[in-house]
Design an enzyme around this catalytic site. Structure first.
Site, PDB file in Angstrom:
ATOM      1  N   PHE A 148      -7.924  -8.800   0.310  1.00  0.00           N
ATOM      2  CA  PHE A 148      -8.219 -10.227   0.193  1.00  0.00           C
ATOM      3  C   PHE A 148      -9.615 -10.591   0.667  1.00  0.00           C
ATOM      4  CE2 PHE A 148      -6.899  -9.969   4.645  1.00  0.00           C
ATOM      5  CZ  PHE A 148      -7.800 -10.823   5.270  1.00  0.00           C
ATOM      6  N   LYS A 172      -5.301  -3.974  -9.308  1.00  0.00           N
ATOM      7  CA  LYS A 172      -4.314  -4.788  -8.604  1.00  0.00           C
ATOM      8  C   LYS A 172      -5.036  -5.450  -7.420  1.00  0.00           C
ATOM      9  CE  LYS A 172      -1.868  -5.237  -5.456  1.00  0.00           C
ATOM     10  NZ  LYS A 172      -1.824  -6.397  -4.465  1.00  0.00           N
ATOM     11  N   GLU A 175      -2.972 -10.534  -3.817  1.00  0.00           N
ATOM     12  CA  GLU A 175      -2.225 -11.685  -4.318  1.00  0.00           C
ATOM     13  C   GLU A 175      -2.523 -12.955  -3.527  1.00  0.00           C
ATOM     14  OE1 GLU A 175       0.540  -9.392  -1.507  1.00  0.00           O
ATOM     15  OE2 GLU A 175      -1.097  -9.010  -2.932  1.00  0.00           O
ATOM     16  N   ARG A 176      -3.304 -12.834  -2.440  1.00  0.00           N
ATOM     17  CA  ARG A 176      -3.621 -14.011  -1.625  1.00  0.00           C
ATOM     18  C   ARG A 176      -4.763 -14.844  -2.201  1.00  0.00           C
ATOM     19  NH1 ARG A 176      -3.498 -10.939   4.255  1.00  0.00           N
ATOM     20  NH2 ARG A 176      -1.236 -10.601   4.346  1.00  0.00           N
ATOM     21  N   SER A 225      -6.003  -1.847   5.084  1.00  0.00           N
ATOM     22  CA  SER A 225      -5.733  -1.399   6.449  1.00  0.00           C
ATOM     23  C   SER A 225      -5.405   0.090   6.470  1.00  0.00           C
ATOM     24  CB  SER A 225      -4.555  -2.190   7.045  1.00  0.00           C
ATOM     25  OG  SER A 225      -3.345  -1.854   6.378  1.00  0.00           O
ATOM     26  N   CYS A 280     -14.349  -5.232   7.122  1.00  0.00           N
ATOM     27  CA  CYS A 280     -14.126  -3.909   7.700  1.00  0.00           C
ATOM     28  C   CYS A 280     -15.393  -3.391   8.365  1.00  0.00           C
ATOM     29  CB  CYS A 280     -13.644  -2.913   6.636  1.00  0.00           C
ATOM     30  SG  CYS A 280     -14.870  -2.539   5.376  1.00  0.00           S
ATOM     31  N   GLU A 382      -7.483  -3.122  15.326  1.00  0.00           N
ATOM     32  CA  GLU A 382      -8.425  -3.948  14.574  1.00  0.00           C
ATOM     33  C   GLU A 382      -7.936  -5.390  14.579  1.00  0.00           C
ATOM     34  OE1 GLU A 382     -10.782  -3.667  10.330  1.00  0.00           O
ATOM     35  OE2 GLU A 382      -8.671  -3.067  10.362  1.00  0.00           O
TER      36      GLU A 382
END
Length: 498
Positions: A148, A172, A175-176, A225, A280, A382
């Protein structure tokens, strides 16, 4: 309320039995819904990509490059709309969204050079009248699964180069915040890409697992993640796929006693709090060498943080916006709580930001925590929020050991005026991307991005030269055309040249 669908074989598909709400994180309200792909929908996208592959594979590289040139033009012409979509669903401030988009466009620019990048190697007369050469051939249908936090940039780490190399693609996205990603894919269609070469399916784990198990998918790229990266990598490998899975990070900045402290503070402000720390490559730990450096850093940083503005994406005077969801906001608050409980000092507290007119938004204010140690949960994990932790050590060696001991090895940097110290640091630190007085050492598009240790699963980094290697397979051909009338007898020894 609008529904966000999928892009399959050049058409928007909205049929679905499952939908998920999309929030405006600045207001906390539902703005749209996104269709979640079923197994059958993902398989339909893969089928479209597989059908488009033979013709696209054989399309000359120069023609593929021309589509990328046109795609770049369309991205630039529609930049304001793309940034608005990012802001509405991610919360990223307009200037930050523009920076994200530009870094994505730079990867498209790199893909425009594909005729040069795909040139193989040729050796004449490796033996008597024998020539040998290598070619870089596409893999087939490949997939990308993206996070996202960079809905425009990270997908463009993947599909422009993969497609330019002659592959077809199934993406893909998160979806957020899917709208900007889908719109960008439509611009690629407008640039002249044939139907089926680029497909987008929105969804959750059900969609991901189809991409990981379907034998028609030859390679998978992932950013997210570390626990999910490890799952993606192991599952893809178990199904015989090539995989690069980029995971989490805990990026440290060493502040040496001789550092230009004012410069270091200015650099740390953006690196720690930009994009609400949802990067990240965000700098989340400052390692001060010596208490004098630590005291100066904390004093100057806390003073500078008074001027930071957090708010909605539409106000470009804001420095950063909300985090992505209410759940993530509470998770970040929990890390701050745990640091305080473990004995750290909350120097600047962002747990109760007051944003006039946006009281229900998912905001976390800039937070500075001093006295953090290796044993604290907030240090080990994190946080992915606008939180900077300060760890104090006595020597540079201690600082480097602290970094090397952490399970993540994505990015790091050092602030110093000492060239010898900087060179030693860059030579020996066990981290994949290193900055010298550069807080966010994100490689440009013609290099490659990737960490070490549990920040990357796979041998090849993202985009750049490693991206070409990842999305192609090398084939070496050796041939001889014997002279007419000349026939050699059978040889049973290994061919050699003496």
């Amino acid at each position: 309320m609008s529904n966000i669908g999928h892009l399959i074989n050049g058409e928007i598909v909205t049929d679905s039995t499952r939908y998920q709400d999309i929030f405006n994180p600045a207001t906390g309200t539902i703005s749209k819904q996104v269709a979640l792909a079923s197994k059958e929908t993902v398989e339909e996208a893969i089928t479209a990509a597989q059908a488009a592959y033979p013709e696209w594979r054989n399309t000359p590289a120069i023609k593929r490059a021309r589509i990328m040139f046109k795609f770049k033009e369309l991205l630039e012409a529609n930049a304001n709309h793309i940034c608005k979509l990012i802001g509405e669903e991610h919360g990223k401030i307009s200037h930050d969204a523009a920076g994200e988009l530009q870094r994505g466009i730079e990867n498209v620019e790199y893909a425009c050079g594909i005729p040069e990048l795909l040139k193989g190697e040729y050796s004449k007369n490796v033996g008597p009248s024998i020539d040998s050469w290598s070619e870089l051939q596409p893999l087939g249908v490949v997939a990308g699964i993206t996070p996202f936090n960079f809905p425009a940039m990270v997908p463009m780490w993947m599909f422009p180069l993969a497609i330019a190399c002659g592959n077809t693609f199934v993406l893909k996205p998160s979806e957020r915040d899917p709208s900007s990603t889908l719109y960008i894919a439509q611009l690629l269609q407008e640039a002249g890409l044939p139907d089926g070469v680029m497909n987008v399916v929105n969804g959750d784990k059900e969609a991901v697992d189809v991409l990981l198990s379907d034998q028609r998918i030859k390679a998978v790229s992932f950013v997210g993640s570390t626990p999910i990266a490890e799952y993606i990598y192991s599952t893809a490998n178990a199904n015989g796929k090539r995989c690069q899975a980029l995971g989490g990070a805990k990026n440290h900045a060493i502040i040496m006693p001789d550092a230009d402290m004012d410069n270091a503070v200015n650099q740390l402000l953006g690196a720690a709090f930009g994009s609400s720390g949802e990067r990240c490559m965000a700098l989340s730990v400052a390692v001060a060498v010596g208490n004098e450096a630590g005291d100066a850093l904390v004093a100057k940083m806390s003073e500078a943080m008074k001027d930071l503005k957090v708010g909605a994406f539409s106000d470009s005077s804001n420095d950063f916006g909300p985090v992505i969801t209410r759940q993530h906001q509470q998770k970040v608050f929990g890390f701050i709580d745990s640091a305080e409980k473990d004995g750290a000092t909350i120097v600047v507290d962002g747990r109760a930001p007051e944003i006039a007119g946006y009281e229900n938004g998912f905001f976390v204010g800039a937070t500075l925590i001093d006295g953090v140690t290796q044993t604290m949960q907030s240090y080990q994990q994190e946080i992915f929020g606008p939180v900077l932790q300060v760890v104090r050590v006595n020597t540079m060696e201690e600082a480097m050991q602290l970094i090397d001991d952490h399970e993540y090895g994505n990015g790091t940097c050092i602030f110093t005026r000492d060239g010898e110290a900087a060179r030693y640091f860059s030579d020996h630190i066990q981290v994949g991307m290193v900055g010298i007085n550069i807080p966010l050492p994100v490689p440009v598009a013609y290099h490659s991005f990737g960490g070490w240790k549990r920040s990357l699963f796979g041998d090849l980094h993202a985009y750049g030269p490693d991206g070409v290697r990842f999305y192609t397979k090398r084939k070496t051909i050796t041939q001889r055309w014997p002279s007419a009338g000349v026939r050699e007898g059978a040889s049973f020894s290994m061919p050699t040249m003496k």
